[in-house]
Design an enzyme around this catalytic site. Structure first.
Site, PDB file in Angstrom:
ATOM      1  N   CYS A 146      38.696  48.375 -37.030  1.00 35.95           N
ATOM      2  CA  CYS A 146      39.710  47.473 -37.589  1.00 35.95           C
ATOM      3  C   CYS A 146      39.272  46.932 -38.948  1.00 35.95           C
ATOM      4  O   CYS A 146      40.111  46.639 -39.804  1.00 35.95           O
ATOM      5  CB  CYS A 146      39.998  46.327 -36.632  1.00 35.95           C
ATOM      6  N   HIS A 449      37.994  40.632 -34.484  1.00 37.38           N
ATOM      7  CA  HIS A 449      38.991  41.635 -34.867  1.00 37.38           C
ATOM      8  C   HIS A 449      39.521  41.308 -36.255  1.00 37.38           C
ATOM      9  O   HIS A 449      39.661  40.140 -36.625  1.00 37.38           O
ATOM     10  CB  HIS A 449      40.128  41.630 -33.841  1.00 37.38           C
TER      11      HIS A 449
END
EC number: 3.4.19.12
Length: 498
Positions: A146, A449
């Site tokens: 990510c 994330h």
């Protein structure tokens, strides 16, 4: 494969993984994990038979992703790239590729007819009562990637930078035998088959076409592994560190050209990037330095004799501390004290600072290290101003996150007061509008994330790996920014200045 195979247990068609021992197909680690269960079931000892050495080796440990052709070993608990002595894994891979390419040829005409209707219908949203098409394409997460996806989506929405790469001529890296097919790279291939510029170009071209819901950047990720050893593996990485490595390596490759083609020569022909706008970092200018490059003046004064030392340093981004007095403020609406703003971070960066005992300045007049002050001025602003908020810092043996909310403007960021010679700048040349924001969700740099917000043709989008959603300005300004990308302001009435 005309369509993904339905899986043996859950009947899903998402992320099919084929066992290289028995050829059964199950869903992979990112769906319901039935491929892993297949491996675990195979480890149960046989009650009525004594294990032979051959049986011991055939334990259904290796699977292949039918979409990306990558192989995963459950015994190693990681993706692997090695092969058998007979190259059996590569033979399976080539067989799957042949099936896919045959199906692609057969389905091309059908897809061409369906594309206009099916793609549009799958990407329609109601916006203010009217139907709007979303042409944005997500990026598949290849295993904690990510950090890379957020940076790629942000850069893809910096129009001048993105257009330069998309307009480059393609570099053919594949021979006639595999021309037109998807290729899977292995460690046996030489570095001469690797081009970061080419894979970056192909990735940017795949975005904003609206032809697929998500693009898998495994070829680009392979090149990243090849030339940036720090990013090998599937652990979480720092998005800012990746961005710097990416820009630096793009800059170096563009300087030297690839496959006999000088990319810098193409830049010289681009009239929109004039020589006066270029900032050289490590050699000749490229599109990287022409767009992101600025110049800082570093001014150091000896507190004993008053000697002044000035040095000019090129930069591609500015790393800003979040002032300590704001570090307990975690949200915009929290009532304990004033909200930290981007102006506070910029002021902290450019304010006069007295260097501590560990940073004593070597004064050439005093002939020894002395106490001194330091101040930064911006001598030249870039076309795209990249601001990195330093949210991670070391305390004892831990790297903690500063989760403070920092208020930032969507448009009209005024940088004039930080310039060395503001009187030489025009009224509009110091103003910037926000183009993209990278956000880190979670508590540590090695976890959490990354997602990104970016504006495209007047609309804001949220990029969360494969998922792309339309959002609004109110949502964007509430984000706890980690990296901010500001582009030069285009004159419009009613802009809000910082």
């Amino acid at each position: 494969m005309q369509s993904p195979p339905h899986l043996a247990v859950c009947r899903s068609n998402k992320s099919p993984w084929v066992c290289l021992t028995c050829s059964s197909v199950h869903c992979g680690r990112y769906v319901n994990g039935h491929a892993k269960k297949h491996y675990e079931d195979a480890q149960v000892p046989l009650t009525n038979h004594k294990k032979s050495e051959k049986q011991d080796k055939a334990q259904h440990t290796v699977c292949m992703d039918c979409s990306s052709y990558s192989t995963y070993c459950y015994r190693c608990d990681d993706f692997v790239v090695n092969d058998t002595k007979l190259g059996l894994v590569q033979k399976v891979r080539e067989h799957l590729q042949n099936l896919e390419n045959s199906a692609f040829t057969a389905d091309r005409h059908r897809k061409r007819k369906l594309l206009e209707n099916s793609t549009l219908n799958s990407k329609l949203l109601k916006v203010n009562g009217s139907t709007t098409a979303i042409c944005a394409t997500g990026l598949r997460n290849l295993g904690n990637t990510c950090f890379m996806n957020a940076i790629l989506q942000s850069l893809s929405n910096i129009e001048q930078f993105c257009c330069y790469f998309k307009e480059l001529p393609a570099v053919e890296l594949r021979n006639g035998k595999t021309a037109g097919r998807r290729t899977y790279h292995t460690r046996s291939q030489g570095d001469n088959n690797v081009s970061l510029v080419e894979e970056f170009r192909k990735t940017l071209c795949a975005l904003w076409q609206g032809s697929q819901t998500a693009f898998s950047p495994e070829s680009l990720f392979y090149v990243v592994w090849k030339i940036m050893p720090n990013f090998r593996g599937y652990q979480q990485q720092d998005a800012h560190e990746f961005m710097r490595y990416l820009l630096d390596h793009l800059h170096l490759e563009l300087q030297g050209g690839f496959n006999g083609v000088s990319r810098s020569a193409i830049l010289q022909e681009n009239s929109t990037l004039s020589a006066s706008n270029k900032c050289c970092i490590n050699g000749a200018s490229t599109v990287v330095t022409a767009i992101f490059g600025g110049i800082l003046q570093n001014e150091v004064n000896c507190l004993i004799c008053g000697t002044e030392s000035r040095k000019f340093d090129p930069f591609l981004d500015l790393s800003l501390d979040i002032p300590s007095q704001f570090r307990s403020k975690r949200s915009k609406n929290q009532e304990n004290g004033p909200v930290c703003s981007l102006r506070d971070c910029l002021r902290s960066f450019t304010d006069l600072e007295e260097l501590d005992e560990t940073e004593l300045y070597m004064c050439h007049k005093c002939k020894k290290k002395q106490k001194s002050t330091k101040k930064f001025w911006i001598q030249k602003l870039p076309k795209v101003l990249c601001l990195h908020l330093k949210r991670f810092h070391w305390t004892a043996y831990l790297r903690n996150k500063v989760d403070t909310y920092v208020e930032f403007p969507l448009r009209g960021l005024d940088m004039k007061c930080y310039l060395l010679e503001p009187e030489n700048s025009g009224p509009e040349s110091c103003l910037y509008d926000l183009a993209a924001v990278v956000v880190h969700h979670g508590s540590g740099v090695g976890s959490g994330h990354y997602t990104a917000y970016a504006t495209h043709e007047g609309r804001w989008f949220h990029f969360n790996d494969s998922t792309v959603t339309l959002t609004d300005e109110e949502t964007v300004v509430k984000a706890k920014a980690y990296i901010l990308f500001y582009v030069e302001h285009q004159a419009k009435a009613g802009s809000d200045k910082l």
